[in-house]
Scaffold this motif. Structure first.
Motif, PDB file in Angstrom:
ATOM      1  N   LEU A   2       0.824  -1.208   0.000  1.00  0.00           N
ATOM      2  CA  LEU A   2       0.000   0.000   0.000  1.00  0.00           C
ATOM      3  C   LEU A   2       0.859   1.259   0.000  1.00  0.00           C
ATOM      4  CD1 LEU A   2      -2.812  -1.010   2.538  1.00  0.00           C
ATOM      5  CD2 LEU A   2      -2.825  -1.133   0.038  1.00  0.00           C
ATOM      6  N   ILE A   3       1.948   1.220   0.733  1.00  0.00           N
ATOM      7  CA  ILE A   3       2.844   2.385   0.793  1.00  0.00           C
ATOM      8  C   ILE A   3       3.423   2.683  -0.584  1.00  0.00           C
ATOM      9  CG2 ILE A   3       5.050   3.225   1.693  1.00  0.00           C
ATOM     10  CD1 ILE A   3       4.424   1.722   4.293  1.00  0.00           C
ATOM     11  N   VAL A   4       3.882   1.639  -1.281  1.00  0.00           N
ATOM     12  CA  VAL A   4       4.487   1.829  -2.602  1.00  0.00           C
ATOM     13  C   VAL A   4       3.424   2.168  -3.646  1.00  0.00           C
ATOM     14  CG1 VAL A   4       5.775   0.717  -4.468  1.00  0.00           C
ATOM     15  CG2 VAL A   4       6.443   0.326  -2.093  1.00  0.00           C
ATOM     16  N   SER A   5       2.315   1.431  -3.647  1.00  0.00           N
ATOM     17  CA  SER A   5       1.281   1.614  -4.674  1.00  0.00           C
ATOM     18  C   SER A   5       0.553   2.943  -4.571  1.00  0.00           C
ATOM     19  CB  SER A   5       0.255   0.473  -4.587  1.00  0.00           C
ATOM     20  OG  SER A   5       0.857  -0.772  -4.812  1.00  0.00           O
ATOM     21  N   ILE A   6       0.242   3.352  -3.348  1.00  0.00           N
ATOM     22  CA  ILE A   6      -0.524   4.589  -3.147  1.00  0.00           C
ATOM     23  C   ILE A   6       0.393   5.775  -2.844  1.00  0.00           C
ATOM     24  CG2 ILE A   6      -2.320   5.703  -1.763  1.00  0.00           C
ATOM     25  CD1 ILE A   6      -3.507   2.912  -1.302  1.00  0.00           C
ATOM     26  N   GLY A   7       1.295   5.589  -1.893  1.00  0.00           N
ATOM     27  CA  GLY A   7       2.222   6.673  -1.562  1.00  0.00           C
ATOM     28  C   GLY A   7       3.114   7.028  -2.730  1.00  0.00           C
ATOM     29  N   GLY A   8       3.419   6.019  -3.570  1.00  0.00           N
ATOM     30  CA  GLY A   8       4.287   6.261  -4.711  1.00  0.00           C
ATOM     31  C   GLY A   8       3.702   7.207  -5.741  1.00  0.00           C
ATOM     32  N   LEU A   9       2.382   7.375  -5.739  1.00  0.00           N
ATOM     33  CA  LEU A   9       1.755   8.316  -6.674  1.00  0.00           C
ATOM     34  C   LEU A   9       2.178   9.745  -6.380  1.00  0.00           C
ATOM     35  CD1 LEU A   9      -1.851   6.786  -6.787  1.00  0.00           C
ATOM     36  CD2 LEU A   9      -0.030   6.549  -8.498  1.00  0.00           C
ATOM     37  N   TRP A  10       2.512  10.017  -5.120  1.00  0.00           N
ATOM     38  CA  TRP A  10       2.996  11.341  -4.714  1.00  0.00           C
ATOM     39  C   TRP A  10       4.515  11.375  -4.550  1.00  0.00           C
ATOM     40  CZ3 TRP A  10      -1.667   9.349  -3.145  1.00  0.00           C
ATOM     41  CH2 TRP A  10      -2.789  10.135  -3.402  1.00  0.00           C
ATOM     42  N   TYR A  11       5.085  10.238  -4.203  1.00  0.00           N
ATOM     43  CA  TYR A  11       6.527  10.146  -4.002  1.00  0.00           C
ATOM     44  C   TYR A  11       7.071   8.981  -4.834  1.00  0.00           C
ATOM     45  CZ  TYR A  11       5.253  13.026   0.008  1.00  0.00           C
ATOM     46  OH  TYR A  11       4.742  14.019   0.807  1.00  0.00           O
ATOM     47  N   GLU A  27      14.693   8.880 -21.563  1.00  0.00           N
ATOM     48  CA  GLU A  27      14.801   9.928 -22.583  1.00  0.00           C
ATOM     49  C   GLU A  27      14.056  11.206 -22.211  1.00  0.00           C
ATOM     50  OE1 GLU A  27      13.294   8.007 -26.020  1.00  0.00           O
ATOM     51  OE2 GLU A  27      15.024   6.667 -26.266  1.00  0.00           O
ATOM     52  N   SER A  28      13.429  11.228 -21.045  1.00  0.00           N
ATOM     53  CA  SER A  28      12.645  12.397 -20.642  1.00  0.00           C
ATOM     54  C   SER A  28      13.339  13.173 -19.530  1.00  0.00           C
ATOM     55  CB  SER A  28      11.261  11.957 -20.166  1.00  0.00           C
ATOM     56  OG  SER A  28      11.383  11.161 -19.000  1.00  0.00           O
ATOM     57  N   LEU A  29      12.751  14.313 -19.161  1.00  0.00           N
ATOM     58  CA  LEU A  29      13.249  15.084 -18.030  1.00  0.00           C
ATOM     59  C   LEU A  29      12.852  14.378 -16.734  1.00  0.00           C
ATOM     60  CD1 LEU A  29      12.292  18.688 -19.225  1.00  0.00           C
ATOM     61  CD2 LEU A  29      14.539  17.601 -19.347  1.00  0.00           C
ATOM     62  N   ASN A  30      13.541  14.703 -15.642  1.00  0.00           N
ATOM     63  CA  ASN A  30      13.255  14.090 -14.341  1.00  0.00           C
ATOM     64  C   ASN A  30      13.292  12.555 -14.434  1.00  0.00           C
ATOM     65  OD1 ASN A  30      12.773  16.676 -13.171  1.00  0.00           O
ATOM     66  ND2 ASN A  30      10.684  16.627 -14.003  1.00  0.00           N
ATOM     67  N   THR A  31      14.347  12.062 -15.063  1.00  0.00           N
ATOM     68  CA  THR A  31      14.477  10.621 -15.315  1.00  0.00           C
ATOM     69  C   THR A  31      14.325   9.786 -14.051  1.00  0.00           C
ATOM     70  OG1 THR A  31      15.919  11.006 -17.217  1.00  0.00           O
ATOM     71  CG2 THR A  31      15.994   8.815 -16.209  1.00  0.00           C
ATOM     72  N   PHE A  32      14.958  10.205 -12.965  1.00  0.00           N
ATOM     73  CA  PHE A  32      14.941   9.426 -11.728  1.00  0.00           C
ATOM     74  C   PHE A  32      13.511   9.221 -11.236  1.00  0.00           C
ATOM     75  CE2 PHE A  32      15.355   8.877  -7.093  1.00  0.00           C
ATOM     76  CZ  PHE A  32      16.241   7.797  -7.071  1.00  0.00           C
ATOM     77  N   GLU A  33      12.723  10.298 -11.210  1.00  0.00           N
ATOM     78  CA  GLU A  33      11.333  10.201 -10.753  1.00  0.00           C
ATOM     79  C   GLU A  33      10.464   9.446 -11.760  1.00  0.00           C
ATOM     80  OE1 GLU A  33       9.546  13.835  -9.617  1.00  0.00           O
ATOM     81  OE2 GLU A  33      10.821  14.095  -7.841  1.00  0.00           O
ATOM     82  N   LYS A  34      10.732   9.632 -13.036  1.00  0.00           N
ATOM     83  CA  LYS A  34       9.946   8.943 -14.068  1.00  0.00           C
ATOM     84  C   LYS A  34      10.116   7.425 -13.976  1.00  0.00           C
ATOM     85  CE  LYS A  34       8.171  12.392 -16.537  1.00  0.00           C
ATOM     86  NZ  LYS A  34       6.724  12.559 -16.818  1.00  0.00           N
ATOM     87  N   ILE A  35      11.355   6.979 -13.774  1.00  0.00           N
ATOM     88  CA  ILE A  35      11.600   5.545 -13.647  1.00  0.00           C
ATOM     89  C   ILE A  35      10.949   5.020 -12.372  1.00  0.00           C
ATOM     90  CG2 ILE A  35      13.373   3.777 -13.295  1.00  0.00           C
ATOM     91  CD1 ILE A  35      15.208   5.389 -15.113  1.00  0.00           C
ATOM     92  N   GLY A  36      11.035   5.808 -11.310  1.00  0.00           N
ATOM     93  CA  GLY A  36      10.386   5.426 -10.063  1.00  0.00           C
ATOM     94  C   GLY A  36       8.889   5.249 -10.254  1.00  0.00           C
TER      95      GLY A  36
END
Length: 205
Positions: free
Chosen positions: A13-22, A101-110
């Motif tokens: 739940l932390i990863v699936s839901i919290g991950g939408l914001w973080y 290939e996009s901006l904010n690669t680290f967050e995009k992959i996350g």
């Protein structure tokens, strides 16, 4: 199973839901992947029954609303499981390539990992509530990978001379395996429930 196993479901739940914001929470999946690939060559699907957050989630959360029906045998077939594995891994690889290939690669992959966790957890919840809690686990890509890497390792052993065919072991098996017919099934998740349920101590790892 381990004492912490029943509490690991909260991580899903932390990863699936919290991950939408973080989105950085999605990288937790890399830790999961590393752990299961390190363990499976020596203990098969032991990770599934002891350390898998989704396994804990369906066992101790989804099971409360599950109809507990029979898992379709076709879902256990490698003819079904291998295409699902390659399809899911290929799609994830494609999404990660686009993210690089996009901006904010680290967050995009996350976020790719977060969405993968969210979608597969939603499927596991739907199947688990309609059929049996561990339905997803019968064809889970990571479970399939563990089976192929170490399915014969750390097998469950049945002392047939002690067995009284009460099948209490099969009644508590979350994977609905035919233990009295094939104790060393490569899809055994080594949770130990069958061992605890056996009145004659005929089972051991």
């Amino acid at each position: 199973m381990l004492k912490i196993t029943p509490y690991l479901g909260i991580i899903v739940l932390i990863v699936s839901i919290g991950g939408l914001w973080y989105p950085v929470l999605g990288y937790f999946l890399l830790l999961v992947f590393a752990a299961l690939f390190l363990i499976s060559p020596f203990r098969g699907r032991w990770f599934c029954g002891n350390l898998c957050p989704r396994g804990s989630f369906v066992d101790f959360w989804v099971s409360k609303i599950s109809r507990k029906k029979k898992i379709p045998a076709t879902l256990r077939s490698l003819w079904i499981r291998l295409p699902i594995f390659f399809l899911l891994m290929g799609f994830m690889g494609y999404r990660i390539t686009n993210a690089i290939e996009s901006l904010n690669t680290f967050e995009k992959i996350g976020m790719v990992f977060v969405m993968m966790c969210l979608v597969t957890t939603a499927i596991a919840t739907l199947l688990g509530s309609y059929l049996s809690p561990r339905t997803w686990c019968s064809f889970c890509p990571m479970g399939t990978a563990q089976r192929l890497l170490g399915g014969k390792k750390y097998p469950l052993k049945l002392e047939k001379e002690k067995c009284i065919s009460c099948k209490k072991c099969e009644k508590v098996c979350p994977m609905q395996l035919k233990i009295t017919q094939n104790a060393a099934n490569p899809d055994c998740i080594k949770c130990g429930r069958c061992v605890d349920a056996c009145p004659k101590d005929a089972l051991q790892f």
